[in-house]
Motif scaffolding. Sequence first.
Motif, PDB file in Angstrom:
ATOM      1  N   ASP A   5      87.834  -6.908  34.517  1.00  0.00           N
ATOM      2  CA  ASP A   5      89.078  -7.259  33.937  1.00  0.00           C
ATOM      3  C   ASP A   5      88.890  -7.754  32.623  1.00  0.00           C
ATOM      4  O   ASP A   5      88.005  -8.214  32.260  1.00  0.00           O
ATOM      5  CB  ASP A   5      89.621  -8.258  35.050  1.00  0.00           C
ATOM      6  CG  ASP A   5      91.121  -8.404  34.445  1.00  0.00           C
ATOM      7  OD1 ASP A   5      92.089  -7.978  35.068  1.00  0.00           O
ATOM      8  OD2 ASP A   5      91.268  -9.188  33.633  1.00  0.00           O
ATOM      9  N   PRO A   6      89.906  -7.312  31.485  1.00  0.00           N
ATOM     10  CA  PRO A   6      89.609  -7.808  30.209  1.00  0.00           C
ATOM     11  C   PRO A   6      89.904  -9.468  30.023  1.00  0.00           C
ATOM     12  O   PRO A   6      89.494  -9.546  28.758  1.00  0.00           O
ATOM     13  CB  PRO A   6      90.834  -7.021  29.552  1.00  0.00           C
ATOM     14  CG  PRO A   6      91.836  -6.669  30.558  1.00  0.00           C
ATOM     15  CD  PRO A   6      91.099  -6.596  31.552  1.00  0.00           C
TER      16      PRO A   6
ATOM     17  N   GLY B 276      86.795 -14.779  32.938  1.00  0.00           N
ATOM     18  CA  GLY B 276      86.915 -15.574  34.157  1.00  0.00           C
ATOM     19  C   GLY B 276      87.850 -14.779  35.307  1.00  0.00           C
ATOM     20  O   GLY B 276      88.039 -15.428  36.546  1.00  0.00           O
ATOM     21  N   LYS B 277      88.051 -13.416  34.836  1.00  0.00           N
ATOM     22  CA  LYS B 277      89.017 -12.799  35.820  1.00  0.00           C
ATOM     23  C   LYS B 277      88.178 -11.467  36.123  1.00  0.00           C
ATOM     24  O   LYS B 277      87.784 -10.955  35.338  1.00  0.00           O
ATOM     25  CB  LYS B 277      90.173 -12.318  35.468  1.00  0.00           C
ATOM     26  CG  LYS B 277      91.222 -13.552  34.968  1.00  0.00           C
ATOM     27  CD  LYS B 277      91.553 -14.042  36.195  1.00  0.00           C
ATOM     28  CE  LYS B 277      92.822 -15.484  36.023  1.00  0.00           C
ATOM     29  NZ  LYS B 277      93.067 -16.165  37.078  1.00  0.00           N
ATOM     30  N   VAL B 278      88.417 -10.938  37.618  1.00  0.00           N
ATOM     31  CA  VAL B 278      87.904  -9.394  37.733  1.00  0.00           C
ATOM     32  C   VAL B 278      88.987  -8.740  38.562  1.00  0.00           C
ATOM     33  O   VAL B 278      90.062  -9.605  38.961  1.00  0.00           O
ATOM     34  CB  VAL B 278      86.745  -9.622  38.773  1.00  0.00           C
ATOM     35  CG1 VAL B 278      85.625 -10.432  37.668  1.00  0.00           C
ATOM     36  CG2 VAL B 278      86.924 -10.383  40.027  1.00  0.00           C
ATOM     37  N   ARG B 279      88.833  -7.439  38.950  1.00  0.00           N
ATOM     38  CA  ARG B 279      89.683  -6.868  39.989  1.00  0.00           C
ATOM     39  C   ARG B 279      88.667  -6.576  41.271  1.00  0.00           C
ATOM     40  O   ARG B 279      87.653  -6.095  41.236  1.00  0.00           O
ATOM     41  CB  ARG B 279      90.155  -5.484  39.429  1.00  0.00           C
ATOM     42  CG  ARG B 279      90.737  -5.459  37.915  1.00  0.00           C
ATOM     43  CD  ARG B 279      92.011  -6.170  37.920  1.00  0.00           C
ATOM     44  NE  ARG B 279      92.475  -6.394  36.654  1.00  0.00           N
ATOM     45  CZ  ARG B 279      93.295  -5.744  35.880  1.00  0.00           C
ATOM     46  NH1 ARG B 279      93.744  -4.101  36.738  1.00  0.00           N
ATOM     47  NH2 ARG B 279      93.898  -5.815  34.715  1.00  0.00           N
TER      48      ARG B 279
ATOM     49  N   TYR C  50      94.412  -5.200  41.381  1.00  0.00           N
ATOM     50  CA  TYR C  50      94.452  -6.663  42.062  1.00  0.00           C
ATOM     51  C   TYR C  50      93.660  -7.622  41.234  1.00  0.00           C
ATOM     52  O   TYR C  50      92.196  -7.554  41.355  1.00  0.00           O
ATOM     53  CB  TYR C  50      94.001  -6.387  43.177  1.00  0.00           C
ATOM     54  CG  TYR C  50      94.158  -7.691  44.173  1.00  0.00           C
ATOM     55  CD1 TYR C  50      95.167  -8.903  43.982  1.00  0.00           C
ATOM     56  CD2 TYR C  50      93.025  -8.288  44.987  1.00  0.00           C
ATOM     57  CE1 TYR C  50      95.160  -9.856  44.865  1.00  0.00           C
ATOM     58  CE2 TYR C  50      93.103  -9.510  45.913  1.00  0.00           C
ATOM     59  CZ  TYR C  50      94.261 -10.327  45.536  1.00  0.00           C
ATOM     60  OH  TYR C  50      94.228 -11.503  46.415  1.00  0.00           O
ATOM     61  N   GLN C  51      94.143  -8.470  40.386  1.00  0.00           N
ATOM     62  CA  GLN C  51      93.307  -9.343  39.522  1.00  0.00           C
ATOM     63  C   GLN C  51      93.317 -10.637  40.342  1.00  0.00           C
ATOM     64  O   GLN C  51      94.229 -11.245  40.774  1.00  0.00           O
ATOM     65  CB  GLN C  51      94.257  -9.718  37.937  1.00  0.00           C
ATOM     66  CG  GLN C  51      93.450 -10.570  37.349  1.00  0.00           C
ATOM     67  CD  GLN C  51      94.252 -11.039  36.093  1.00  0.00           C
ATOM     68  OE1 GLN C  51      95.214 -11.646  36.318  1.00  0.00           O
ATOM     69  NE2 GLN C  51      93.992 -10.637  34.849  1.00  0.00           N
ATOM     70  N   VAL C  52      91.914 -11.326  40.133  1.00  0.00           N
ATOM     71  CA  VAL C  52      91.670 -12.389  40.819  1.00  0.00           C
ATOM     72  C   VAL C  52      90.790 -13.271  40.124  1.00  0.00           C
ATOM     73  O   VAL C  52      89.847 -12.687  39.060  1.00  0.00           O
ATOM     74  CB  VAL C  52      91.266 -12.266  42.284  1.00  0.00           C
ATOM     75  CG1 VAL C  52      92.087 -11.656  43.236  1.00  0.00           C
ATOM     76  CG2 VAL C  52      90.041 -11.569  42.274  1.00  0.00           C
ATOM     77  N   SER C  53      90.666 -14.466  40.163  1.00  0.00           N
ATOM     78  CA  SER C  53      89.602 -15.222  39.542  1.00  0.00           C
ATOM     79  C   SER C  53      87.897 -14.823  40.108  1.00  0.00           C
ATOM     80  O   SER C  53      87.803 -14.242  41.359  1.00  0.00           O
ATOM     81  CB  SER C  53      89.755 -16.731  39.986  1.00  0.00           C
ATOM     82  OG  SER C  53      89.468 -17.190  41.184  1.00  0.00           O
ATOM     83  N   GLU C  54      87.032 -14.969  39.222  1.00  0.00           N
ATOM     84  CA  GLU C  54      85.623 -14.762  39.700  1.00  0.00           C
ATOM     85  C   GLU C  54      85.433 -15.604  40.865  1.00  0.00           C
ATOM     86  O   GLU C  54      84.781 -15.021  41.875  1.00  0.00           O
ATOM     87  CB  GLU C  54      84.793 -15.115  38.463  1.00  0.00           C
ATOM     88  CG  GLU C  54      84.868 -14.220  37.412  1.00  0.00           C
ATOM     89  CD  GLU C  54      83.971 -14.488  36.037  1.00  0.00           C
ATOM     90  OE1 GLU C  54      83.334 -15.641  36.330  1.00  0.00           O
ATOM     91  OE2 GLU C  54      83.675 -13.701  35.500  1.00  0.00           O
ATOM     92  N   ALA C  55      86.038 -16.723  40.960  1.00  0.00           N
ATOM     93  CA  ALA C  55      85.587 -17.584  42.117  1.00  0.00           C
ATOM     94  C   ALA C  55      86.226 -17.248  43.468  1.00  0.00           C
ATOM     95  O   ALA C  55      85.689 -17.403  44.581  1.00  0.00           O
ATOM     96  CB  ALA C  55      86.124 -18.747  42.020  1.00  0.00           C
TER      97      ALA C  55
END
Length: 270
Positions: free
Chosen positions: A201-202, A205-208, A174-179
Amino acid sequence: MHSSKMWVWQQTEGFRWLQCQLLADWPHAFGCRDIHPHKPPQLAAQLKLPPQRAVWGHQVHGPDWIWADEVELAATTHHSTLPEPSSEDREVVVTRPQVDAIIARQGSDSAWVCTADCVPILVASREWVAAIHAGWRGTAARILPNVLQQFTQAGIPAEQIRIAIGPAISGAVYQVSEAVAEQVLQTLPPSPVARSALLEDPHPGKVRLDLRQVNQAQAQLYGIPPQHIALSPHCTLSQPQDFFSYRRDGSLKDEQGRHCVQWSGIGLRA
């Protein structure tokens, strides 16, 4: 409690659904793609619940809930898509309020939500049950604590509440933005649980993000014992044979324009 042994597939008359052993005393179901295009009344009938009292809302990714017995039911019914429908298979036309959680407090009612990557949550006590749809917006708005507050304010002890967190998109994919992640994690104090819900996440500005773990942590903060919370090991995106996934499929409608979703619901003890 994150154990595959807690989650058991059930099947009858062409219907297939998951049940959680933690909620064995309550009629309940976490649906899969095999149920499509049937809706809650037909699945409620499989659970030996009155199909005409299966209640759900028009989900808007918010923090609001409603009592099942306050949802207006029309006097007219129409037949379901089941072959040779009987009176028990009729589907009641509902006026759907814009809510993402239903609380049922009368024995004839069952509460339902639909998902296709978001988190379906079923809450059970001897007095009331509830079904919750928790996407990232609903989780950030603390929809699960909002529902639990109603239970505890009514005098239902937190230690008597059981919660099953059903199949949803897993944190690993589940990739989402850091915000977005920040909005969700602001509902939790800094802790190892909060950190474990966030994965790298690679992409810049994105994380899981694991929404299931966040909702679990919110419930524990509200006083629900950890052993009274069960997390499904199933991932909607990674199991196309079992579940619809908006992130994977891009569309949630079939050729007839019907929404492709998983229905999950619960009723009071039979």
